[in-house]
Design an enzyme around this catalytic site. Structure first.
Site, mmCIF file in Angstrom:
data_model
loop_
_atom_site.group_PDB
_atom_site.id
_atom_site.type_symbol
_atom_site.label_atom_id
_atom_site.label_comp_id
_atom_site.label_asym_id
_atom_site.label_seq_id
_atom_site.Cartn_x
_atom_site.Cartn_y
_atom_site.Cartn_z
ATOM 1 N N TYR A 139 0.834 -1.216 0.000
ATOM 2 C CA TYR A 139 0.000 0.000 0.000
ATOM 3 C C TYR A 139 0.867 1.264 0.000
ATOM 4 O O TYR A 139 0.411 2.297 0.454
ATOM 5 C CB TYR A 139 -0.937 0.006 1.212
ATOM 6 C CG TYR A 139 -1.967 -1.091 1.220
ATOM 7 C CD1 TYR A 139 -3.020 -1.104 0.310
ATOM 8 C CD2 TYR A 139 -1.884 -2.128 2.145
ATOM 9 C CE1 TYR A 139 -3.972 -2.117 0.322
ATOM 10 C CE2 TYR A 139 -2.835 -3.147 2.168
ATOM 11 C CZ TYR A 139 -3.876 -3.134 1.251
ATOM 12 O OH TYR A 139 -4.821 -4.143 1.264
ATOM 13 N N TYR A 154 -11.024 -0.589 0.148
ATOM 14 C CA TYR A 154 -10.934 -0.027 1.501
ATOM 15 C C TYR A 154 -9.601 0.674 1.719
ATOM 16 O O TYR A 154 -9.450 1.434 2.670
ATOM 17 C CB TYR A 154 -11.186 -1.118 2.552
ATOM 18 C CG TYR A 154 -9.965 -1.795 3.152
ATOM 19 C CD1 TYR A 154 -9.197 -2.679 2.406
ATOM 20 C CD2 TYR A 154 -9.591 -1.563 4.481
ATOM 21 C CE1 TYR A 154 -8.096 -3.306 2.960
ATOM 22 C CE2 TYR A 154 -8.490 -2.190 5.035
ATOM 23 C CZ TYR A 154 -7.748 -3.062 4.277
ATOM 24 O OH TYR A 154 -6.649 -3.679 4.833
ATOM 25 N N ARG A 155 -8.653 0.440 0.823
ATOM 26 C CA ARG A 155 -7.295 0.929 1.028
ATOM 27 C C ARG A 155 -6.564 0.722 -0.282
ATOM 28 O O ARG A 155 -6.858 -0.224 -1.009
ATOM 29 C CB ARG A 155 -6.700 0.021 2.110
ATOM 30 C CG ARG A 155 -5.447 0.430 2.781
ATOM 31 C CD ARG A 155 -5.207 -0.572 3.913
ATOM 32 N NE ARG A 155 -3.879 -0.457 4.430
ATOM 33 C CZ ARG A 155 -3.334 -1.307 5.293
ATOM 34 N NH1 ARG A 155 -4.022 -2.353 5.712
ATOM 35 N NH2 ARG A 155 -2.125 -1.122 5.745
HETATM 36 C C1 LIG Z 1 2.444 -10.100 2.762
HETATM 37 C C2 LIG Z 1 1.735 -8.940 3.402
HETATM 38 C C3 LIG Z 1 0.748 -9.184 4.347
HETATM 39 C C4 LIG Z 1 0.081 -8.104 4.937
HETATM 40 N N1 LIG Z 1 -0.872 -8.383 5.886
HETATM 41 C C5 LIG Z 1 -1.538 -7.356 6.460
HETATM 42 C C6 LIG Z 1 -2.521 -7.600 7.459
HETATM 43 O O1 LIG Z 1 -2.761 -8.732 7.882
HETATM 44 N N2 LIG Z 1 -3.194 -6.532 7.967
HETATM 45 C C7 LIG Z 1 -2.901 -5.264 7.574
HETATM 46 O O2 LIG Z 1 -3.505 -4.332 8.102
HETATM 47 N N3 LIG Z 1 -1.975 -5.014 6.660
HETATM 48 C C8 LIG Z 1 -1.273 -6.009 6.092
HETATM 49 N N4 LIG Z 1 -0.303 -5.727 5.165
HETATM 50 C C9 LIG Z 1 -0.077 -4.316 4.755
HETATM 51 C C10 LIG Z 1 1.028 -3.560 5.559
HETATM 52 O O3 LIG Z 1 2.264 -4.230 5.428
HETATM 53 C C11 LIG Z 1 0.684 -3.391 7.039
HETATM 54 O O4 LIG Z 1 -0.556 -2.723 7.153
HETATM 55 C C12 LIG Z 1 1.738 -2.591 7.842
HETATM 56 O O5 LIG Z 1 1.476 -2.716 9.230
HETATM 57 C C13 LIG Z 1 1.727 -1.092 7.564
HETATM 58 O O6 LIG Z 1 2.970 -0.583 7.914
HETATM 59 P P1 LIG Z 1 3.270 0.359 9.183
HETATM 60 O O7 LIG Z 1 2.483 -0.166 10.325
HETATM 61 O O8 LIG Z 1 4.749 0.437 9.316
HETATM 62 O O9 LIG Z 1 2.649 1.731 8.729
HETATM 63 P P2 LIG Z 1 3.437 3.011 8.160
HETATM 64 O O10 LIG Z 1 4.058 2.646 6.854
HETATM 65 O O11 LIG Z 1 4.295 3.591 9.192
HETATM 66 O O12 LIG Z 1 2.185 3.946 7.971
HETATM 67 C C14 LIG Z 1 1.257 3.773 6.952
HETATM 68 C C15 LIG Z 1 0.883 5.127 6.420
HETATM 69 O O13 LIG Z 1 0.112 5.824 7.418
HETATM 70 C C16 LIG Z 1 0.495 7.191 7.512
HETATM 71 N N5 LIG Z 1 1.068 7.430 8.837
HETATM 72 C C17 LIG Z 1 1.884 6.589 9.513
HETATM 73 N N6 LIG Z 1 2.187 7.100 10.707
HETATM 74 C C18 LIG Z 1 1.571 8.300 10.799
HETATM 75 C C19 LIG Z 1 1.506 9.282 11.825
HETATM 76 N N7 LIG Z 1 2.122 9.085 12.979
HETATM 77 N N8 LIG Z 1 0.773 10.381 11.607
HETATM 78 C C20 LIG Z 1 0.109 10.549 10.433
HETATM 79 N N9 LIG Z 1 0.139 9.642 9.432
HETATM 80 C C21 LIG Z 1 0.857 8.520 9.607
HETATM 81 C C22 LIG Z 1 1.540 7.442 6.465
HETATM 82 O O14 LIG Z 1 0.978 7.991 5.334
HETATM 83 C C23 LIG Z 1 2.091 6.049 6.157
HETATM 84 O O15 LIG Z 1 2.544 5.902 4.849
HETATM 85 C C24 LIG Z 1 0.388 -6.773 4.557
HETATM 86 C C25 LIG Z 1 1.393 -6.544 3.613
HETATM 87 C C26 LIG Z 1 2.057 -7.609 3.031
HETATM 88 C C27 LIG Z 1 3.115 -7.311 2.016
#
Ligand SMILES: Cc1cc2nc3c(=O)[nH]c(=O)nc-3n(C[C@H](O)[C@H](O)[C@H](O)COP(=O)(O)OP(=O)(O)OC[C@H]3O[C@@H](n4cnc5c(N)ncnc54)[C@H](O)[C@@H]3O)c2cc1C
Length: 548
Positions: free
Chosen positions: A91, A493-494
């Site tokens: 995403y 949704y995303r």
């Molecule tokens: C194989 C695979 C499986 C996955 N399975 C899942 C799953 O089970 N469930 C799921 O939800 N996702 C899943 N994902 C998607 C994703 O990898 C996860 O959602 C992951 O947790 C998001 O990364 P993060 O928590 O580091 O968010 P970040 O990358 O840190 O944040 C996401 C976005 O939110 C915004 N943001 C972040 N922090 C802030 C802040 N403090 N203030 C304002 N805006 C902010 C930014 O725009 C940022 O780009 C999967 C991905 C892959 C490749």
């Protein structure tokens, strides 16, 4: 070095100097080597002119530093883009929505601000990952469970803000829904607390979501209205016991009553854990498929021939073949939590209700006391269901080649479809047809996920390569999928930044009233357009800035 749009080199240099004065030179990153870490390694625009690359990155240590950084960004009109742990693979990864933005990397803000075992909550800074929180709870021996997404290296804050979901009980799986209270630095540099946190003496910031007046927390989900610097989350008490149970039903169209019954049980809170659909006719049978070493049993060649028919799998033929072979068409695996007698009662209710489907069969595994011994956890595929974060999901799904190019990742097409068997069958047919048309590397039958409580998620991971030609084809496939889904009323949704505008355009009721409202808020709270410009296509129409 990439410059932010419409910013002169002298202004950019001056802004970076001012940023560095706040965080310290060592926390300002400008070299190509450092900035490579802020590229989205799953980008469908890799190395193309439209790829969203950062001009610099800064890692502040505190919310107070954040306030100063936001003020500087306003002074120089520099676009900034906060990330928490930046693991948003599929995403958008750690890359900004608008090329040339300065990424605010919040990894140093990784404090567990407060954790309360008695009332079951935690307040975290953005850099706290699921692994961090899990280790902290284990080290302190706290009687608390976390709910995490499949990959455990992401952050509670980033995942919740992007609308992420986990894998345990339904009331904790919706991560934004399970948050309570947040602290935000607004685009004008003011710090604000939502809910009860707006009362400086509040004792219930993490207990009472509504607060006083309009509930505005939702404005910070999938938006660009501020940087969240603290967020509260509800945690669950560790269940006493856990097990899985599998129900099978014989016929293809049994899916329709099966989903109706389970959905009713779920709305009655009798089914609380995740339930997963699979098909024994594709070789995946209940929890056996979740053993790391064994993997799913191989597919019966009689079924393989029908499923892999280049003209499309005829489900009536498969139905007849499965029945002739005495193999049930569908299996549904339930995850059950609680004291043994509660699990037994839940299973009784589930079995009594599903028994209305002729030929349904039931198997409940023995209830295990928690925590399980380490040697029992080791061979499990997904430990997330036990509240234990892991990265095992990355071993799922082949990282094979597509169109003779190595697959380096996946971009998710994630429509939400109704929780009915009819919709599930329609979606499975449609997406199988697209997979066939474009020879996508998928099994011929993919199932919707019940991760949301009242709708299905049909996440399709499309292969991403390093070839611009193949990636362009994938972008076209996404566009085609969006048209097909929109015609049926299935909204995404995303999505990844490359598709923000495309998807926002589908939420067009009454001449884009929603988009216009979001744009008006953007104009009011962020007149300089400095906060995550382009994110979720908010403000791109009103401010005229690129980035959707
Ligand atoms: C194989 C695979 C499986 C996955 N399975 C899942 C799953 O089970 N469930 C799921 O939800 N996702 C899943 N994902 C998607 C994703 O990898 C996860 O959602 C992951 O947790 C998001 O990364 P993060 O928590 O580091 O968010 P970040 O990358 O840190 O944040 C996401 C976005 O939110 C915004 N943001 C972040 N922090 C802030 C802040 N403090 N203030 C304002 N805006 C902010 C930014 O725009 C940022 O780009 C999967 C991905 C892959 C490749």
């Amino acid at each position: 070095m990439t410059l932010p749009p419409n910013i002169s080199q002298p202004d950019f240099t001056a802004a970076l100097k001012a940023f560095a004065a706040i965080v310290g030179d060592e926390w300002l990153f400008t070299s190509d080597e450092d900035l490579a870490l802020y590229r989205d390694s799953y980008s469908v625009l890799w190395d193309e002119a439209e790829e969203r690359t950062a001009s610099a990155a800064i890692a502040p240590d505190t919310a107070e530093q954040m306030v100063e950084l936001v003020k500087i960004a306003n002074r120089y009109k520099i676009p900034i883009y906060p990330i928490s742990t930046g693991k948003n693979l599929g995403y958008g990864g750690a890359a900004p929505a608008l090329a040339g933005s300065v990424v605010l990397d919040l990894k140093r803000m990784n404090r567990i601000v407060e954790i309360d075992e008695r009332q079951g909550y935690v307040i975290v800074e953005p850099g706290v990952s699921y692994f961090d929180l899990y280790s902290y709870i284990q080290d302190k021996g706290l009687k608390l469970w976390i709910d995490c997404p499949s990959p455990g290296w992401g952050s509670l804050v980033g995942n919740a803000l992007d609308g992420g979901v986990g894998v345990t009980l339904s009331s904790y799986r919706d991560h934004f829904g399970a948050h309570c209270g947040m602290e935000v630095v607004l685009p004008n540099g003011r710090m604000m607390r939502t809910g009860m946190g707006a009362m400086p003496t509040a004792k219930t910031w993490q207990q009472f979501k509504p607060g006083y007046g309009p509930m505005i927390d939702g404005l910070f989900k999938q938006s660009n209205y501020g940087v969240v610097t603290k967020m509260g989350f509800w945690l669950m008490p560790p269940p006493e016991g856990y097990t899985t149970g599998t129900v099978t039903v014989p016929k293809y169209h049994d899916l329709i009553p099966l989903i109706d019954i389970i959905s009713r049980l779920e709305r009655s809170k009798i089914v609380q854990g995740l339930w997963m659909l699979s098909s024994p006719t594709t070789g995946t049978r209940g929890d056996e498929a979740h053993l790391v070493n064994n993997g799913p049993p191989p597919m019966d060649p009689r079924f393989a021939v029908i499923l892999n028919d280049p003209g499309g799998a005829d489900m009536n033929k498969l139905d007849a073949a499965a029945q002739a072979a005495g193999v049930p068409f569908w299996a549904c695996e339930f995850h059950l939590y609680g004291p043994a007698k509660f699990i037994a009662a839940q299973w009784d209710c589930i079995s009594d209700a599903i028994r209305a489907i002729p030929g349904a069969q039931f198997k409940l595994n023995p209830v295990r006391s928690l925590p399980l011994p380490a040697e029992d956890i080791a061979p499990m595929f997904d430990t997330g269901q036990l509240g234990i974060p892991s990265l095992r999901t990355f071993s799922l799904g082949p990282m094979i080649s597509y169109e003779d190019e190595d697959v380096v990742g996946h971009i998710f097409f994630s429509p939400v479809i109704p929780r009915t068997g009819e919709a599930a069958i329609e979606a499975m047919d449609l997406f199988a047809g697209i997979a066939r048309k474009y020879k996508l590397p998928y099994p011929p039958l993919q199932f919707p996920s019940s991760i949301f409580e009242r709708a299905f998620l049909f996440a399709v991971g499309l292969p991403v390569t390093r070839s611009a030609t193949v990636n362009a084809k994938i972008r076209d496939i996404v566009r085609e999928l969006v048209v097909i889904a929109t015609e049926r009323g299935w909204g995404e949704y995303r999505t990844a930044p490359a598709f923000y505008d495309l998807i926002m355009d589908t939420y067009s009721y009454n001449d884009h009233a929603l988009r216009d409202f979001l744009d008006s808020i953007k104009g009011a709270v962020d007149p300089n357009g400095i906060m995550s410009p382009g994110r979720y296509a908010i403000g791109t129409h009103q401010t005229g800035k690129a980035g959707g």
